[in-house]
Structures are given as C-alpha cells and as structure tokens.
Design a protein around this motif. Structure first.
Motif, PDB file in Angstrom:
ATOM      1  N   ASN A 129      19.233  12.655 -22.595  1.00 24.67           N
ATOM      2  CA  ASN A 129      19.611  14.071 -22.682  1.00 24.67           C
ATOM      3  C   ASN A 129      18.803  14.848 -23.718  1.00 24.67           C
ATOM      4  OD1 ASN A 129      21.854  14.657 -20.843  1.00 24.67           O
ATOM      5  ND2 ASN A 129      22.826  12.966 -21.910  1.00 24.67           N
ATOM      6  N   LEU A 130      18.467  14.207 -24.840  1.00 30.61           N
ATOM      7  CA  LEU A 130      17.802  14.944 -25.918  1.00 30.61           C
ATOM      8  C   LEU A 130      16.278  14.868 -25.838  1.00 30.61           C
ATOM      9  CD1 LEU A 130      20.019  14.011 -29.030  1.00 30.61           C
ATOM     10  CD2 LEU A 130      20.123  16.052 -27.588  1.00 30.61           C
ATOM     11  N   ALA A 131      15.764  14.090 -24.883  1.00 30.50           N
ATOM     12  CA  ALA A 131      14.300  13.944 -24.785  1.00 30.50           C
ATOM     13  C   ALA A 131      13.659  15.323 -24.648  1.00 30.50           C
ATOM     14  CB  ALA A 131      13.956  13.067 -23.587  1.00 30.50           C
ATOM     15  N   MET A 174      18.986   4.392 -33.159  1.00 28.38           N
ATOM     16  CA  MET A 174      20.388   4.751 -32.941  1.00 28.38           C
ATOM     17  C   MET A 174      20.587   5.439 -31.594  1.00 28.38           C
ATOM     18  SD  MET A 174      21.220   8.007 -35.479  1.00 28.38           S
ATOM     19  CE  MET A 174      20.930   7.142 -37.004  1.00 28.38           C
ATOM     20  N   GLY A 175      21.834   5.358 -31.120  1.00 28.38           N
ATOM     21  CA  GLY A 175      22.197   6.032 -29.881  1.00 28.38           C
ATOM     22  C   GLY A 175      22.403   7.522 -30.121  1.00 28.38           C
ATOM     23  N   ARG A 176      22.374   8.280 -29.049  1.00 29.65           N
ATOM     24  CA  ARG A 176      22.547   9.732 -29.168  1.00 29.65           C
ATOM     25  C   ARG A 176      23.901  10.095 -29.765  1.00 29.65           C
ATOM     26  NH1 ARG A 176      25.525  13.138 -25.759  1.00 29.65           N
ATOM     27  NH2 ARG A 176      25.016  11.767 -24.032  1.00 29.65           N
ATOM     28  N   GLY A 177      24.962   9.325 -29.420  1.00 34.13           N
ATOM     29  CA  GLY A 177      26.291   9.626 -29.941  1.00 34.13           C
ATOM     30  C   GLY A 177      26.329   9.520 -31.456  1.00 34.13           C
ATOM     31  N   THR A 178      25.718   8.480 -31.988  1.00 37.17           N
ATOM     32  CA  THR A 178      25.685   8.281 -33.440  1.00 37.17           C
ATOM     33  C   THR A 178      24.830   9.356 -34.098  1.00 37.17           C
ATOM     34  OG1 THR A 178      26.086   5.943 -33.154  1.00 37.17           O
ATOM     35  CG2 THR A 178      25.061   6.610 -35.231  1.00 37.17           C
ATOM     36  N   TYR A 179      23.680   9.651 -33.481  1.00 40.31           N
ATOM     37  CA  TYR A 179      22.802  10.714 -34.018  1.00 40.31           C
ATOM     38  C   TYR A 179      23.568  12.038 -34.122  1.00 40.31           C
ATOM     39  CZ  TYR A 179      19.299  14.415 -33.929  1.00 40.31           C
ATOM     40  OH  TYR A 179      18.589  15.549 -34.201  1.00 40.31           O
ATOM     41  N   PHE A 201      37.445  -0.952 -32.341  1.00 37.91           N
ATOM     42  CA  PHE A 201      36.879   0.372 -32.076  1.00 37.91           C
ATOM     43  C   PHE A 201      36.044   0.842 -33.269  1.00 37.91           C
ATOM     44  CE2 PHE A 201      40.852   0.265 -29.533  1.00 37.91           C
ATOM     45  CZ  PHE A 201      40.253   0.315 -28.274  1.00 37.91           C
ATOM     46  N   ILE A 202      34.962   1.560 -32.977  1.00 39.62           N
ATOM     47  CA  ILE A 202      34.092   2.056 -34.055  1.00 39.62           C
ATOM     48  C   ILE A 202      34.362   3.523 -34.367  1.00 39.62           C
ATOM     49  CG2 ILE A 202      32.262   0.383 -33.622  1.00 39.62           C
ATOM     50  CD1 ILE A 202      30.706   2.720 -32.229  1.00 39.62           C
ATOM     51  N   ALA A 203      35.126   4.181 -33.527  1.00 43.12           N
ATOM     52  CA  ALA A 203      35.509   5.579 -33.759  1.00 43.12           C
ATOM     53  C   ALA A 203      36.751   5.855 -32.913  1.00 43.12           C
ATOM     54  CB  ALA A 203      34.381   6.532 -33.357  1.00 43.12           C
TER      55      ALA A 203
HETATM   56  N1  LIG Z   1      32.239   2.433 -37.243  1.00 45.14           N
HETATM   57  C1  LIG Z   1      30.949   2.469 -37.496  1.00 45.14           C
HETATM   58  O1  LIG Z   1      30.410   1.759 -38.368  1.00 45.14           O
HETATM   59  C2  LIG Z   1      30.094   3.398 -36.667  1.00 45.14           C
HETATM   60  C3  LIG Z   1      28.705   3.205 -36.639  1.00 45.14           C
HETATM   61  C4  LIG Z   1      27.944   4.022 -35.811  1.00 45.14           C
HETATM   62  C5  LIG Z   1      28.547   5.013 -35.055  1.00 45.14           C
HETATM   63  N2  LIG Z   1      29.887   5.175 -35.131  1.00 45.14           N
HETATM   64  C6  LIG Z   1      30.547   6.203 -34.314  1.00 45.14           C
HETATM   65  O2  LIG Z   1      30.376   5.857 -32.949  1.00 45.14           O
HETATM   66  C7  LIG Z   1      30.251   7.031 -32.160  1.00 45.14           C
HETATM   67  C8  LIG Z   1      29.003   6.928 -31.303  1.00 45.14           C
HETATM   68  O3  LIG Z   1      28.960   5.682 -30.629  1.00 45.14           O
HETATM   69  P1  LIG Z   1      28.868   5.605 -29.050  1.00 45.14           P
HETATM   70  O4  LIG Z   1      29.122   4.198 -28.651  1.00 45.14           O
HETATM   71  O5  LIG Z   1      29.730   6.656 -28.465  1.00 45.14           O
HETATM   72  O6  LIG Z   1      27.388   6.068 -28.759  1.00 45.14           O
HETATM   73  P2  LIG Z   1      25.907   5.582 -29.193  1.00 45.14           P
HETATM   74  O7  LIG Z   1      25.682   4.177 -28.858  1.00 45.14           O
HETATM   75  O8  LIG Z   1      25.611   6.058 -30.572  1.00 45.14           O
HETATM   76  O9  LIG Z   1      25.051   6.526 -28.217  1.00 45.14           O
HETATM   77  C9  LIG Z   1      25.134   6.328 -26.817  1.00 45.14           C
HETATM   78  C10 LIG Z   1      24.124   7.236 -26.147  1.00 45.14           C
HETATM   79  O10 LIG Z   1      22.806   6.805 -26.462  1.00 45.14           O
HETATM   80  C11 LIG Z   1      21.952   7.094 -25.362  1.00 45.14           C
HETATM   81  N3  LIG Z   1      21.231   5.886 -24.921  1.00 45.14           N
HETATM   82  C12 LIG Z   1      19.897   5.811 -24.685  1.00 45.14           C
HETATM   83  N4  LIG Z   1      19.531   4.604 -24.280  1.00 45.14           N
HETATM   84  C13 LIG Z   1      20.659   3.877 -24.232  1.00 45.14           C
HETATM   85  C14 LIG Z   1      20.911   2.543 -23.856  1.00 45.14           C
HETATM   86  N5  LIG Z   1      19.934   1.706 -23.474  1.00 45.14           N
HETATM   87  N6  LIG Z   1      22.174   2.106 -23.924  1.00 45.14           N
HETATM   88  C15 LIG Z   1      23.173   2.902 -24.334  1.00 45.14           C
HETATM   89  N7  LIG Z   1      22.986   4.200 -24.699  1.00 45.14           N
HETATM   90  C16 LIG Z   1      21.742   4.682 -24.647  1.00 45.14           C
HETATM   91  C17 LIG Z   1      22.835   7.653 -24.264  1.00 45.14           C
HETATM   92  O11 LIG Z   1      22.727   9.060 -24.400  1.00 45.14           O
HETATM   93  P3  LIG Z   1      21.901   9.936 -23.333  1.00 45.14           P
HETATM   94  O12 LIG Z   1      22.900  10.234 -22.273  1.00 45.14           O
HETATM   95  O13 LIG Z   1      21.429  11.116 -24.089  1.00 45.14           O
HETATM   96  O14 LIG Z   1      20.771   9.081 -22.846  1.00 45.14           O
HETATM   97  C18 LIG Z   1      24.222   7.199 -24.639  1.00 45.14           C
HETATM   98  O15 LIG Z   1      25.241   8.048 -24.162  1.00 45.14           O
HETATM   99  C19 LIG Z   1      30.232   8.204 -33.113  1.00 45.14           C
HETATM  100  O16 LIG Z   1      31.529   8.769 -33.162  1.00 45.14           O
HETATM  101  C20 LIG Z   1      29.917   7.562 -34.457  1.00 45.14           C
HETATM  102  O17 LIG Z   1      30.479   8.252 -35.532  1.00 45.14           O
HETATM  103  C21 LIG Z   1      30.676   4.394 -35.907  1.00 45.14           C
END
Ligand SMILES: NC(=O)c1ccc[n+]([C@@H]2O[C@H](COP(=O)([O-])OP(=O)(O)OC[C@H]3O[C@@H](n4cnc5c(N)ncnc54)[C@H](OP(=O)(O)O)[C@@H]3O)[C@@H](O)[C@H]2O)c1
Length: 178
Positions: free
Chosen positions: A76-78, A50-55, A15-17
């Motif tokens: 969502n953020l476009a 980066m993905g929106r979640g990371t941003y 898991f990354i978070a």
């Molecule tokens: N452990 C580590 O090194 C590390 C590194 C980075 C992040 N993190 C953590 O990970 C979490 C975020 O990761 P996450 O997996 O939830 O999200 P993410 O990959 O950062 O973002 C996912 C979002 O990106 C948008 N998106 C746009 N095009 C996409 C596509 N082709 N495929 C997938 N998503 C796309 C979507 O939002 P829309 O609905 O707006 O389109 C989607 O919900 C945060 O808590 C962060 O702190 C940890």
C-alpha cells in the motif's frame, strides 16, 4: 545471508496489540524503569525490517525514534512520500521477506531486527527467523493482533534462557531449530 531476529512483547494469550492496535498495556507498573535488554539487542542489529502496521504505529510516536536504517515492507505504501524526519532513514519496499533479506545483505547487513506480527509470521512461514526474544506481559487481553499464526508445519525452538522482572514481565530467549 543476513539473519533475522525478533524482539517482541506479547500478552499471556499471545497478542502484540489490542484489536485497535493500542499497546498501552505493554508497560505495567514498574516496567518502564526496568532494563529488558532492548538496547543491548538493538545494538547488535544493522537495521529493522518492519511491517506497514508497525510503521504506522511508530509514526504516531512523534519524532522518528530509530537511528538505524529501517525497511518497511508494504504494498500500500510503495511509492509514497515519507515525512522529512524519515528522509534517508526509512525506505518502503514492496517485496517478499526473502528478497528483503537478500537486498539488505547486499548493503552489508549481517543481522536484521524483524518487527510486526503479520510480518514476523510471514518470515516464520518462510523459515527465515533465527531467534526470538519474547517478553510476556502479565495480562490476558482476550482479543487482539496475534503474534503467531498458521504455519505449514510446526517450528521447534531451543530454549536458551528465561528471566523474570519485578514488574511481572517474563522474558524468554529461543533459537529456531533449523
Ligand atoms: N507488542 C510488541 O512488542 C509490538 C511490536 C511491534 C508492533 N506491535 C503492534 O502491532 C501492530 C502491528 O502489527 P500487525 O501484525 O498488525 O502488522 P505488521 O506486521 O506490522 O504489518 C503488516 C503489514 O505489512 C505489510 N506487509 C508487506 N509484506 C508483508 C509480508 N510478507 N507479510 C506480512 N505483511 C506484509 C502489509 O501491508 P500492505 O498491505 O501495505 O502490504 C501488512 O498488512 C501495531 O499496533 C503495533 O503497535 C507491537
């Protein structure tokens, strides 16, 4: 074509978070004073996709931390307005991973740092990741946001090297076998 590269940390169970997005467990005792190679990796990148979640997580850190261009992929953020400290540094694009790489290639990027679990999975499904530096944190979270997910077929990796750190972090470099 711009190549895409991953530098990420995960719990032992992948898991990354935590489920609520928290990443407090990423720096166990002593890890904050070690050099895990991020600066060296980042110096070789032309920018971040980066993905929106990371941003949204990075936005909670305070001042914008990156001095290189950042592309946030989000539907969502476009069209939304960015905070002034991100002006000219961050752009929100609503496009596919392949299109994002084509667009940054036209800007001269050679290497893109791809960050965010869901986004990395999406790049992987499209065969667009060149290599991964994965740092394992010595913790089993039991639940959380996963680094890896379903793929149309297994990806083979070539192991390049593994290093361990006194804090217990274990870092492995892999290339994706095309
Ligand atoms: N452990 C580590 O090194 C590390 C590194 C980075 C992040 N993190 C953590 O990970 C979490 C975020 O990761 P996450 O997996 O939830 O999200 P993410 O990959 O950062 O973002 C996912 C979002 O990106 C948008 N998106 C746009 N095009 C996409 C596509 N082709 N495929 C997938 N998503 C796309 C979507 O939002 P829309 O609905 O707006 O389109 C989607 O919900 C945060 O808590 C962060 O702190 C940890």
């Amino acid at each position: 074509m711009t190549t895409a590269h991953v530098f990420i940390a995960a719990s032992l169970d992948g898991f990354i978070a935590r489920t609520d997005g928290s990443i407090d467990w990423l720096t166990p005792n002593g890890a904050d004073v070690e050099d895990h190679g991020f600066e060296s990796f980042f110096s070789q990148m032309d920018g971040i996709i980066m993905g929106r979640g990371t941003y949204e997580k990075v936005c909670t850190f305070g001042d914008w931390p990156f001095d290189k261009p950042v592309i946030v992929l989000s539907r969502n953020l476009a069209g939304s307005t960015l905070p002034s400290d991100q002006d000219k540094k961050v752009r929100i694009w609503d496009c596919s991973p392949a299109e994002a790489l084509e667009r940054v290639a036209k800007e001269g990027w050679m290497r893109a740092y791809v960050d965010g679990g869901k986004l990395i999975q999406s790049f992987m499904r499209e065969g667009l990741i060149a290599d991964i530096i994965l740092t394992r944190i010595p913790v089993i979270l039991g639940a959380g946001l996963p680094l890896f997910g379903p793929l149309p077929e297994a990806l083979s990796l070539k192991h390049i090297k593994t290093s361990s750190f006194p804090s217990g972090l274990v870092q492995s470099n892999y290339e994706i076998v095309p």
